[in-house]
Scaffold this active site. Structure first.
Site, PDB file in Angstrom:
ATOM      1  N   LYS A   1       0.885  -1.169   0.000  1.00  0.00           N
ATOM      2  CA  LYS A   1       0.000   0.000   0.000  1.00  0.00           C
ATOM      3  C   LYS A   1       0.923   1.219   0.000  1.00  0.00           C
ATOM      4  O   LYS A   1       1.458   1.606   1.027  1.00  0.00           O
ATOM      5  CB  LYS A   1      -0.882  -0.032   1.253  1.00  0.00           C
ATOM      6  CG  LYS A   1      -2.177   0.745   1.155  1.00  0.00           C
ATOM      7  CD  LYS A   1      -2.030   2.240   0.935  1.00  0.00           C
ATOM      8  CE  LYS A   1      -1.639   3.003   2.183  1.00  0.00           C
ATOM      9  NZ  LYS A   1      -1.339   4.441   1.892  1.00  0.00           N
TER      10      LYS A   1
ATOM     11  N   GLU B   1      10.175   1.551  10.633  1.00  0.00           N
ATOM     12  CA  GLU B   1      11.241   2.509  10.325  1.00  0.00           C
ATOM     13  C   GLU B   1      10.616   3.892  10.475  1.00  0.00           C
ATOM     14  O   GLU B   1       9.834   4.309   9.619  1.00  0.00           O
ATOM     15  CB  GLU B   1      11.700   2.257   8.875  1.00  0.00           C
ATOM     16  CG  GLU B   1      13.072   2.745   8.593  1.00  0.00           C
ATOM     17  CD  GLU B   1      14.035   2.233   9.620  1.00  0.00           C
ATOM     18  OE1 GLU B   1      14.503   3.072  10.406  1.00  0.00           O
ATOM     19  OE2 GLU B   1      14.314   1.024   9.664  1.00  0.00           O
TER      20      GLU B   1
ATOM     21  N   CYS C   1      13.999  10.904   6.561  1.00  0.00           N
ATOM     22  CA  CYS C   1      14.071  10.540   7.987  1.00  0.00           C
ATOM     23  C   CYS C   1      15.502  10.683   8.485  1.00  0.00           C
ATOM     24  O   CYS C   1      15.741  10.779   9.678  1.00  0.00           O
ATOM     25  CB  CYS C   1      13.506   9.153   8.235  1.00  0.00           C
ATOM     26  SG  CYS C   1      14.019   7.963   7.037  1.00  0.00           S
TER      27      CYS C   1
ATOM     28  N   GLU D   1      10.548  15.945  15.263  1.00  0.00           N
ATOM     29  CA  GLU D   1      10.822  15.838  13.831  1.00  0.00           C
ATOM     30  C   GLU D   1       9.915  16.814  13.066  1.00  0.00           C
ATOM     31  O   GLU D   1       8.693  16.776  13.201  1.00  0.00           O
ATOM     32  CB  GLU D   1      10.553  14.412  13.349  1.00  0.00           C
ATOM     33  CG  GLU D   1      10.977  14.223  11.901  1.00  0.00           C
ATOM     34  CD  GLU D   1      10.815  12.780  11.424  1.00  0.00           C
ATOM     35  OE1 GLU D   1       9.731  12.222  11.604  1.00  0.00           O
ATOM     36  OE2 GLU D   1      11.797  12.240  10.872  1.00  0.00           O
TER      37      GLU D   1
HETATM   38  P1  ADP Z   1       3.643  10.934   6.673  1.00  0.00           P
HETATM   39  O1  ADP Z   1       3.242  11.823   7.805  1.00  0.00           O
HETATM   40  O2  ADP Z   1       5.072  11.050   6.329  1.00  0.00           O
HETATM   41  O3  ADP Z   1       2.699  10.958   5.513  1.00  0.00           O
HETATM   42  P2  ADP Z   1       2.429   8.588   7.692  1.00  0.00           P
HETATM   43  O4  ADP Z   1       2.957   7.758   8.800  1.00  0.00           O
HETATM   44  O5  ADP Z   1       1.181   9.354   7.928  1.00  0.00           O
HETATM   45  O6  ADP Z   1       3.630   9.493   7.257  1.00  0.00           O
HETATM   46  O7  ADP Z   1       2.215   7.711   6.383  1.00  0.00           O
HETATM   47  C1  ADP Z   1       3.066   6.661   5.996  1.00  0.00           C
HETATM   48  C2  ADP Z   1       2.227   5.559   5.385  1.00  0.00           C
HETATM   49  O8  ADP Z   1       1.342   5.055   6.385  1.00  0.00           O
HETATM   50  C3  ADP Z   1       1.337   6.008   4.235  1.00  0.00           C
HETATM   51  O9  ADP Z   1       1.299   4.985   3.261  1.00  0.00           O
HETATM   52  C4  ADP Z   1      -0.010   6.165   4.898  1.00  0.00           C
HETATM   53  O10 ADP Z   1      -1.099   6.019   4.012  1.00  0.00           O
HETATM   54  C5  ADP Z   1       0.009   5.041   5.898  1.00  0.00           C
HETATM   55  N1  ADP Z   1      -0.910   5.215   7.029  1.00  0.00           N
HETATM   56  C6  ADP Z   1      -1.323   6.359   7.605  1.00  0.00           C
HETATM   57  N2  ADP Z   1      -2.186   6.107   8.607  1.00  0.00           N
HETATM   58  C7  ADP Z   1      -2.335   4.766   8.680  1.00  0.00           C
HETATM   59  C8  ADP Z   1      -3.105   3.881   9.507  1.00  0.00           C
HETATM   60  N3  ADP Z   1      -3.891   4.326  10.471  1.00  0.00           N
HETATM   61  N4  ADP Z   1      -2.998   2.559   9.289  1.00  0.00           N
HETATM   62  C9  ADP Z   1      -2.185   2.070   8.318  1.00  0.00           C
HETATM   63  N5  ADP Z   1      -1.462   2.851   7.503  1.00  0.00           N
HETATM   64  C10 ADP Z   1      -1.507   4.188   7.671  1.00  0.00           C
END
Ligand code: ADP
Length: 518
Positions: free
Chosen positions: A197, A272, A306, A407
């Site tokens: 995903k 990570e 990161c 961060e």
């Molecule tokens: P950023 O703030 O850098 O966008 P995120 O941690 O929000 O980082 O997103 C990283 C990945 O995690 C993306 O693919 C996002 O769609 C996914 N993601 C965000 N929220 C969830 C969740 N509740 N469960 C699973 N995946 C998630």
């Protein structure tokens, strides 16, 4: 081979885009080697962050049913893929590397369009995936296990690596192809099947990577792509009973949710997460070199790595000179659309990230740090339709300020003064994160002390905090992760289970674990 690119999968559904008067490309989920619209009936737009009038493509807004279909396809493919000899699996990966090499420029341009970082960097991102593919192709002929003497006569003992089954992968937007390759390639060379995903801001680069693998001969169902938003299309992977492990790269906030969900479902989980990476510059350092490193570390990828250099800890004797020079250079950085080769820094990825950067500029000022340059959104002329921020430097930052602890993930760097090497290391370690770190010095004794004492998964000497190579372990300590590493042979540890094998050729019942003294 299935062609997973939009041009081939939209078959007659393309329409004219009002924004760029080209055709809108509609991408469907790639499941079991076929293309599927989301059962939600919904889609989302992938926009160019340097110019939001530019629509890169339309992608499926998937839900739990789509994820279930992808996991079932992966599970079905696993029955055969696990039995394909690893060197044969590796040949496909090697061919994919060659294909990607031939498409490098196209992939880089598309990545700059969807992600914003400058072309030099997106070429590097694609190259990282190519390098990862070459490295993992080699592992297909190694994947060493252990043979060891058995404690009984006429008995052999060994430990072999076995694939887990279906792996779920959730990736971020900042290295849209490289990070996907770090996860997919060790997983498949080891015999697993995957559902990935990708981040909603950058799904296209994952399609480009998987296209190369499909063209190289990867069987249907070995890799499946489901696009969409995290809670809708990522979260269902965490609860799915057929998913054996989750590999996640992203924010610490989401990482914590993922770890909790995986713990409840007894899933293996690799995280990570964030960083707040220090660069220490001592009074004996080559200052010009450190300056170049600071600019690259802090403002490369618009600070959205990161491993970005977000704290520069300067010895008091060189603080003023370094700060003055850094500010002069930061002011001159060319900020703009990364497709223009003259640009040195692109936009923030989206409005939310830009808002976060601006919020931290305010926080820094309210905490009493000195805004030495930057801090403003650029919104005139060529910048009018993108998420651009000036390269920003804060001086007089103290180690416990929020801008030195949290961060930001933007082009905002904090300068911290220190009295000594020992104090610099104390400041460097005084945070919750522990991904990357750097020391500039000519003193070999200090260099080795820093390698030993800096609490980080990566330490650079006389180089900035960014620039990991794919055959070395990548990952962090403390709240940056949960102990796993990507890159290098160590990544196979996550994607394989050890099986101990005993072969008794004595033709008698030999009892281990009892006293065999006589
Ligand atoms: P950023 O703030 O850098 O966008 P995120 O941690 O929000 O980082 O997103 C990283 C990945 O995690 C993306 O693919 C996002 O769609 C996914 N993601 C965000 N929220 C969830 C969740 N509740 N469960 C699973 N995946 C998630």
């Amino acid at each position: 081979m299935a062609n997973i690119m939009a041009n081939d999968i939209t078959s007659g559904t393309s329409t004219v885009s009002p924004s760029n008067s080209g055709s809108i490309k509609i991408y469907r989920n790639f499941i079991g080697g076929e293309f599927h619209e989301s059962l939600s009936g919904q889609t989302f737009e992938n926009l160019n962050p340097a110019d939001t009038r530019d629509l890169v493509g339309v992608f499926q807004r998937s839900n739990a049913q789509d994820v279930d279909a992808a996991v079932r396809a992966a599970k079905a493919a696993f029955a055969k893929w696990r039995l394909v000899p690893a060197p044969k699996r590796a040949e496909i990966i090697y061919r994919a590397a060659e294909i990607l090499l031939s498409r490098k420029e196209d992939c880089a341009r598309q990545m700059t369009r969807e992600m914003g970082k400058v072309l030099k960097e997106t070429r590097g991102d694609v190259q990282e995936a190519i390098d990862c593919a070459y490295f993992m192709a080699g592992e297909g002929r190694r994947m060493y296990g252990v043979t060891t003497p058995a404690e009984l006569a006429n008995k052999a003992a060994m430990a072999i690596r076995q694939p887990l089954g279906v792996i779920g992968m959730i990736t971020p937007w900042n290295f849209p192809m490289a990070i996907a390759s770090w996860k997919l390639l060790p997983a498949i060379v080891a015999g697993n099947c995957c559902v990935i995903k990708p981040a909603e801001d950058t799904p296209l680069s994952t399609f480009n990577l998987v296209q190369a693998l499909a063209d190289a001969g990867m069987p249907d169902g070995v890799i499946n792509i489901v696009t969409g938003y995290g809670p809708e299309a990522g979260a269902p992977l965490l609860d799915h009973p057929e998913v054996r492990a989750i590999s996640f790269t992203g924010s610490s906030k989401v990482g914590k949710l993922i770890a909790q969900a995986c713990a409840g479902n007894f899933k293996r989980c690799s995280l990570e997460l964030g960083g707040k990476n220090p660069m220490i510059v001592m009074d004996d350092a080559n200052l010009d070199l450190a300056l170049e490193g600071a600019l690259w570390g802090a403002f490369g990828t618009t600070g959205q790595r990161c491993t970005a250099t977000s704290r520069i800890i300067l010895h008091k004797d060189i603080y003023e000179e370094f700060a003055t020079k850094l500010v002069a250079r930061a002011r001159k950085l060319k900020v703009g659309n990364g497709l223009d080769e003259a640009m040195e820094m692109g936009p923030a990825i989206n409005q939310r990230q830009l808002d976060q950067d601006l919020k931290y500029v305010e926080i820094g000022q309210s905490e009493g740090a000195k805004l030495l340059c930057g801090g403003n959104r650029l919104c005139e002329g060529d910048h009018a339709n993108g998420y651009f921020l000036e390269p920003t430097v804060f001086g007089d930052v103290t180690p416990k300020m929020r801008i030195a602890q949290e961060e930001i993930f933007g082009p905002v760097v904090s300068l911290i003064r220190c009295e000594s090497f020992e104090e610099a290391v104390e400041f460097a370690n005084g945070i919750d994160y522990g991904l990357s770190s750097a020391l500039y010095t000519k003193d070999v004794n200090r260099a080795f002390a820093a390698i030993r004492d800096l609490e980080a998964g990566i330490t650079y000497i006389n180089a900035p905090t960014i620039g990991a190579e794919v055959h070395l372990p990548f990952g962090g300590v403390k709240q940056t992760g949960n102990g796993h590493r990507e890159g290098g042979v160590g990544s196979l540890d996550f994607y394989t289970e050890w099986k101990a094998v005993y072969i008794d050729y004595s033709d008698t019942l030999q009892r281990a674990q009892i006293d065999n003294a006589d």
